[in-house]
Design an enzyme around this catalytic site. Structure first.
Site: not given
Ligand code: GLN
Length: 477
Positions: A70, A145, A169
């Site tokens: 990420k 996210s 997330s």
């Protein structure tokens, strides 16, 4: 030959160890896949074509296994932007602890994954790069996210991925993309090198194709780190030892507050079905109550933005990334940089957080929220006197359409209703695939455990997975 990109880490590991499969064959297969698929999905914000395995790492626990990271986790020398213009061009001079550990075990870092800007969001739509798309229906969001990480795993564009979870997330996108996502106990995994959103809630964790792979990643990334004072000094068990298929005698609590009005009927049916499967496998199902659940979203949306507003103060054009040109003086430079560098959701969080922390409002909002947070934690302490695990839906609905909630932040915030309590209470929680809607959209089962109860989570998740085949279904692309 079967497609290497479609295999799990443990399957590839076996081929490397037993058949002498070369990591470069895995990389070639993946990069080809990414080349043909990512135009549609847009899970990657950067690709590390130079990834290659060091032969001396052969004994590493993840030798030759590709991992997508990420974009809020620092990788030395690789642009790390949190999907925000304000960090444009920022190349960290150091590796996050999780990255150091992955590298030491021979994992191959193939790139950075798209995300909501600074991890603010549940849909990946607040990214400065534009949204990632759900591999099961590209008109829909992948969740957020960590949407890029989950979509890439679901579309076989990486073998493993890392995400971060402040309010859901990792788990919510895993659920919406039909893959496995684990948020570890607060303090189990080092946050050093994770660009902070809300420091008292953030944890890094794995997003994978199955439960075994999540255990393999945890074996590498969990454990004490003196660079993170909140990272607990406790031995790390071998999590693969918990993959026993045996749930006999485990007490699974089902909170009555979680099957509320407004929850999608198909989600409810799948999750109840999953709980029945656990019962048929020998678990004991008990009804529990978490009476402060109704305050979790409001509590989170005070604590998280408050911490975010102070964490984001450092992005001012002086030390990192983007600096607005043509400033008259220092204050003008700050104003122009922050106005142009942050997107709307980041600005909204900074405003909310600053307001909650300001004199006169601190007691009314922030302090009150901290007290309610304790109540929420006490609910779990009480519930865990009656059960070993808690089962709920991960998200109230399957993946929604792109732009469906963009203009209604409140309805977006409500999509975290089932996940944020685990962060407020610091508990470990996993999302695993447990069914599909009639439109073939994945549905996730959410299981929570006591602090440092990851082994129990793995035990139940693996038993469920091995008795179902939702995790084997793949999107048609
Ligand atoms: N969707 C939640 C938020 O927007 C959680 C995000 C996260 O876990 N990073 O705050």
């Amino acid at each position: 030959m079967e497609n290497l990109y479609s295999l799990t880490a443990h399957e590839l590991k076996e081929k490397i160890d037993k058949d002498g499969l070369s990591p470069s064959d895995i990389l070639n297969s993946l990069f080809k896949r990414i080349g043909s698929i990512d135009k549609k999905i847009k899970a990657f914000v950067s690709l590390n074509k130079g990834a290659s395995a060091l032969p001396e790492n052969k004994a590493g626990k993840l030798y030759g296994i590709p991992v997508l990271v990420k974009d809020n986790i620092c990788v030395r020398g690789e642009e790390t932007t949190c999907a925000s213009k304000i960090l444009e061009g920022f190349k960290p001079p150091y590796d996050a602890t999780v990255i150091k550990r992955l590298k030491a075990e021979g994992a191959l870092l193939i790139g950075k994954a798209n995300m909501d800007e600074f991890a603010f969001g549940s849909s990946c739509e607040t990214s400065c790069y534009g949204p990632t798309r759900n591999p099961w229906d590209t008109e829909r969001i992948p969740g957020g996210s960590s949407g890029g990480s989950a979509a890439a795993v679901a579309s076989d564009q990486t073998i493993l991925a890392l995400g971060s979870d402040t309010g859901g997330s990792i788990r919510q996108p895993a659920s919406l993309c039909g893959v496995v996502g684990l948020k570890p106990t607060y303090g189990r995994v080092s946050r050093y090198g994770l660009i902070a959103f809300a420091s008292s809630l953030d944890q890094i964790g794995p997003i994978t194709k199955d439960v075994t792979d999540a255990a393999l990643v945890m074996n590498v990334i969990a454990g004490h780190d003196e660079m993170d004072s909140t990272c607990v000094d406790m031995p790390v068990p071998d999590y693969t030892k918990s993959l026993t298929k045996d749930v006999k005698g485990l007490r699974v609590g089902v909170p009555k507050e979680y099957f509320i009005e407004g929850i999608d009927k198909e989600v409810e049916a799948s999750v109840r079905g999953a709980i029945n499967i656990l019962r048929d496998l020998g678990a004991e199902i008990v009804e529990i109550t978490l009476p402060h659940t109704q305050y979790a979203v409001s509590t989170y949306y005070i604590v998280a933005p408050a911490e975010a507003s102070s964490n984001l103060a450092r992005f001012d054009g002086v030390q990192y990334g983007f600096r607005a040109p043509d400033a008259k003086d220092l204050v003008d430079m700050y104003i122009k940089t922050r106005s142009k560098g942050f997107g709307n959701e980041a600005k909204r969080r900074i405003l909310l957080g600053t307001y909650c922390l300001s004199t006169g409002y601190y007691d009314a909002y922030y302090l009150k929220a901290q007290k309610v947070r304790t109540k929420i934690k006490e609910d779990f302490d009480n519930a865990f006197k009656l059960c070993d695990l808690i089962a709920t839906p991960t998200a109230p609905t399957p993946a929604f359409r792109i732009k469906e909630k963009t203009y209604d932040p409140l309805s977006m915030y409500l999509s975290d209703i089932f996940t944020i309590s685990a962060n407020l209470a610091g508990l470990p929680a996993i999302s695993i695939p447990c069914g599909f809607s009639k439109d073939s959209l994945p549905i996730g089962l959410h299981i929570l455990a006591k602090p440092f109860g990851e082994e129990t989570l793995f035990r139940a998740a693996y038993a469920f997975e091995q008795n179902t085949d939702h995790h084997k279904r793949k999107p048609k692309l």
